[in-house]
Scaffold this motif. Structure first.
Motif, short mmCIF file in Angstrom:
data_model
loop_
_atom_site.label_atom_id
_atom_site.label_comp_id
_atom_site.label_asym_id
_atom_site.label_seq_id
_atom_site.Cartn_x
_atom_site.Cartn_y
_atom_site.Cartn_z
N ARG A 6 29.38 25.82 68.06
CA ARG A 6 28.04 26.33 68.37
C ARG A 6 27.50 25.58 69.58
O ARG A 6 27.21 24.38 69.49
CB ARG A 6 27.12 26.17 67.17
CG ARG A 6 27.57 26.91 65.92
CD ARG A 6 26.78 26.52 64.70
NE ARG A 6 26.89 25.09 64.43
CZ ARG A 6 26.31 24.47 63.41
NH1 ARG A 6 25.57 25.15 62.55
NH2 ARG A 6 26.46 23.17 63.23
N GLU A 30 30.51 34.62 71.94
CA GLU A 30 29.51 35.50 71.36
C GLU A 30 28.15 34.88 71.64
O GLU A 30 27.88 33.77 71.19
CB GLU A 30 29.70 35.67 69.85
CG GLU A 30 28.63 36.56 69.23
CD GLU A 30 28.84 36.80 67.75
OE1 GLU A 30 27.88 37.30 67.12
OE2 GLU A 30 29.92 36.52 67.22
N ILE A 32 24.18 34.73 71.26
CA ILE A 32 23.08 35.12 70.38
C ILE A 32 21.79 34.71 71.08
O ILE A 32 21.54 33.52 71.29
CB ILE A 32 23.21 34.45 69.00
CG1 ILE A 32 24.53 34.85 68.33
CG2 ILE A 32 22.02 34.83 68.12
CD1 ILE A 32 24.79 34.14 67.02
N ARG A 101 23.86 35.56 61.86
CA ARG A 101 24.85 36.01 62.85
C ARG A 101 25.95 34.98 63.05
O ARG A 101 27.12 35.36 63.23
CB ARG A 101 24.14 36.31 64.18
CG ARG A 101 23.19 37.48 64.09
CD ARG A 101 22.72 37.90 65.48
NE ARG A 101 21.62 38.85 65.40
CZ ARG A 101 21.08 39.45 66.46
NH1 ARG A 101 21.55 39.19 67.68
NH2 ARG A 101 20.08 40.30 66.32
N VAL A 102 25.61 33.70 63.04
CA VAL A 102 26.64 32.67 63.18
C VAL A 102 27.60 32.73 62.00
O VAL A 102 28.82 32.66 62.16
CB VAL A 102 26.01 31.27 63.31
CG1 VAL A 102 27.08 30.18 63.23
CG2 VAL A 102 25.25 31.14 64.63
N SER A 105 30.01 35.57 62.37
CA SER A 105 30.78 35.66 63.61
C SER A 105 32.26 35.38 63.39
O SER A 105 32.63 34.46 62.66
CB SER A 105 30.22 34.69 64.65
OG SER A 105 30.99 34.73 65.83
N VAL A 110 30.31 30.33 69.64
CA VAL A 110 29.04 31.05 69.65
C VAL A 110 28.08 30.29 70.56
O VAL A 110 27.93 29.07 70.42
CB VAL A 110 28.45 31.19 68.24
CG1 VAL A 110 27.06 31.77 68.28
CG2 VAL A 110 29.35 32.05 67.37
#
Length: 203
Positions: A6, A30, A32, A101-102, A105, A110
């Motif tokens: 992350r 990804e 966010i 969402r994490v 995923s 992310v």
């Protein structure tokens, strides 16, 4: 399944953070976007609308039932307590959606696009690394004046409400330089190098 890395991506207004986020998406992250989620919860029918109406009155809700962003922006810049009340409504909803969402995923990495990352410990604890897109304040002012057509004083007021450059840099694990004179090809190269090294031990 292994939890994704992350990366918290932040930077002041006019720094080029959105451009860097788009480049990271091209590289396979990804992304966010916390601002996009915040716009969703304050849109017509959004989860924050009724609480905002109760806290601030119907005058901050537009004819379509969405947050009147211009009116609210003026209010929170004039009144720090109003800003705190708004954030207390919106931020928990945004954090919950980011967490969802994490967790869902399937990406290796992310990127959490978080304008207020440095200002909030609750955001910081959700990140394995903090990446800061950096440029001089004067560069920020000139870019926003050119992009938005705002007068200098309005841009300076926004900058004053954000963490200053030194605070952001002190929080950074990785700094992406995007100061005046940086073209897109150069910026893309800097982003690609940081991306390639993202799982190396941080010095």
């Amino acid at each position: 399944m292994t939890r994704p890395l992350r990366i918290g991506l932040t930077g002041g207004i006019g720094s080029g953070k959105s451009t860097v986020a788009a480049m990271l998406a091209e590289l396979g992250a990804e992304v966010i976007d916390a601002d996009a989620i915040a716009r969703g919860v304050t849109a017509s029918g959004g989860a924050a609308i009724e609480a905002i109406r109760q806290a601030f009155g119907p005058q901050v809700i537009d004819d379509h039932g969405a947050l009147d962003r211009a009116r609210m922006r003026a209010l929170v810049f004039a009144d720090p307590q109003a800003r705190a009340r708004l954030e207390a409504i919106v931020h928990p909803l945004v954090r919950a959606e980011i967490d969802r969402r994490v967790a869902a995923s399937a990406a290796d990495t992310v990127v959490l696009d978080l304008p207020l990352l440095v200002e909030s410990a609750a955001w910081r604890q959700r990140c394995d690394q903090v990446w800061v897109v950096d440029c001089a304040p004067e560069t920020q002012i000139e870019r926003v004046m050119a992009r938005n057509g705002w007068p200098r004083e309005q841009v300076q007021a926004v900058l004053a409400a954000q963490a200053d450059r030194a605070t952001r840099l002190a929080a950074a694990d990785v700094v992406i330089d995007n100061d005046a004179g940086t073209d897109l090809a150069t910026l893309r190269g800097r982003v690609a190098r940081a991306w390639a090294a993202r799982r190396m031990p941080l010095s």
